[in-house]
Motif scaffolding. Structure first.
Motif, PDB file in Angstrom:
ATOM      1  N   SER A   6     -18.263  -9.940  30.550  1.00  8.38           N
ATOM      2  CA  SER A   6     -17.176 -10.904  30.405  1.00  8.38           C
ATOM      3  C   SER A   6     -16.443 -10.675  29.090  1.00  8.38           C
ATOM      4  N   ARG A  68     -29.774 -11.507  29.560  1.00  4.66           N
ATOM      5  CA  ARG A  68     -29.934 -12.928  29.899  1.00  4.66           C
ATOM      6  C   ARG A  68     -29.079 -13.745  28.944  1.00  4.66           C
ATOM      7  N   THR A  69     -28.655 -14.902  29.394  1.00  2.00           N
ATOM      8  CA  THR A  69     -27.752 -15.734  28.607  1.00  2.00           C
ATOM      9  C   THR A  69     -28.367 -16.089  27.253  1.00  2.00           C
ATOM     10  N   SER A  71     -27.374 -18.414  23.909  1.00  2.00           N
ATOM     11  CA  SER A  71     -26.447 -19.405  23.361  1.00  2.00           C
ATOM     12  C   SER A  71     -27.148 -20.260  22.321  1.00  2.00           C
ATOM     13  N   THR A 171     -21.169 -17.791  23.565  1.00  3.53           N
ATOM     14  CA  THR A 171     -22.279 -17.661  24.506  1.00  3.53           C
ATOM     15  C   THR A 171     -22.243 -16.246  25.073  1.00  3.53           C
ATOM     16  N   GLU A 173     -23.289 -13.772  27.797  1.00  2.23           N
ATOM     17  CA  GLU A 173     -23.683 -13.885  29.192  1.00  2.23           C
ATOM     18  C   GLU A 173     -24.259 -12.559  29.685  1.00  2.23           C
ATOM     19  N   GLU A 174     -24.938 -12.614  30.816  1.00  2.00           N
ATOM     20  CA  GLU A 174     -25.528 -11.409  31.386  1.00  2.00           C
ATOM     21  C   GLU A 174     -24.467 -10.328  31.575  1.00  2.00           C
ATOM     22  N   ASP A 176     -22.832  -8.881  29.074  1.00  2.00           N
ATOM     23  CA  ASP A 176     -21.991  -8.768  27.885  1.00  2.00           C
ATOM     24  C   ASP A 176     -22.517  -7.675  26.965  1.00  2.00           C
TER      25      ASP A 176
END
Length: 213
Positions: A6, A68-69, A71, A171, A173-174, A176
């Motif tokens: 993303s 994995r996310t 944040s 954040t 994200e998967e 990125d």
């Protein structure tokens, strides 16, 4: 894993020698900027840019894939667990344009986030490369001449600290990508230049090549 990122989060001035070679101050916290997915290009496609935009500099960087996310993670050790793979990437920079934008106090995106400004090599599982995050090494050669030597022990902010800091702002994200910054030795590219990037692995070296059209 083929998830398209993303975003690509980049760290500027992460090696003191690189900051000094460009006349920049040593930062007291990570300098962050983002490239969009449209900046991605393949090594096989080669490097090109609009010559009317001025000189384009290479910047070879250790790059991380987030699996994995992540944040607002305050524990740097836990932040590292989000990284599933590593590789080398080229953060291409339109240096003349960047200098012009800096003088005007304007953002860098035109110089850093243009189409084709991010080239990533093949992803390698973390454990095939990293035994110690502060002992990862890589090189860039241009026309068989050594130009850059990356050593994560020399980062102003270690990888774990970088990831934890980035996660407070963006954040992750998967899929990125985080580009951890470039060592000293950047310079302008020229038509026909041949580039070779080498990442030192646990049991072998990983080598990738590309060229300037």
């Amino acid at each position: 894993m083929s998830t398209r990122p993303s975003k690509i989060v980049c760290v500027g001035r992460s090696y003191a020698d690189h900051a000094k070679e460009l006349g920049n101050a040593i930062p007291d916290r990570p300098v962050l900027f983002i490239k969009p997915p449209s900046a991605l290009s393949s090594l096989d496609a080669g490097i090109e840019w609009n010559p009317e935009w001025g000189n384009c500099h290479y910047e070879c960087e250790l790059s991380l894939r987030i699996d994995r996310t992540l944040s607002k993670e305050n524990d740097p050790v836990k932040a590292l667990q989000a990284v599933g793979a590593v590789t080398l990437g080229l953060d291409l920079t339109l240096r003349d344009l960047q200098d012009e934008l800096k003088k005007k106090g304007q953002p860098w995106e035109r110089a850093k986030a243009f189409d084709g400004s991010c080239l990533l090599s093949d992803w390698i599982p973390v454990n095939d490369v990293v035994a110690d995050w502060q002992d990862v090494h890589y090189t860039l050669e241009v026309n068989e001449e050594l130009r850059q030597k990356g050593d994560t022990a020399l980062l102003i902010f270690d990888i774990a600290t970088l990831l934890a800091d980035i996660s407070q702002v963006f954040t992750l994200e998967e899929g990125d990508v985080v580009m951890t910054g470039t060592p000293a030795g950047v310079a302008a590219l020229h038509a026909g230049d041949q580039l070779k990037m080498t990442l030192k692995g646990q049991s072998q070296d990983y080598i990738w090549t590309t060229w300037v059209k």
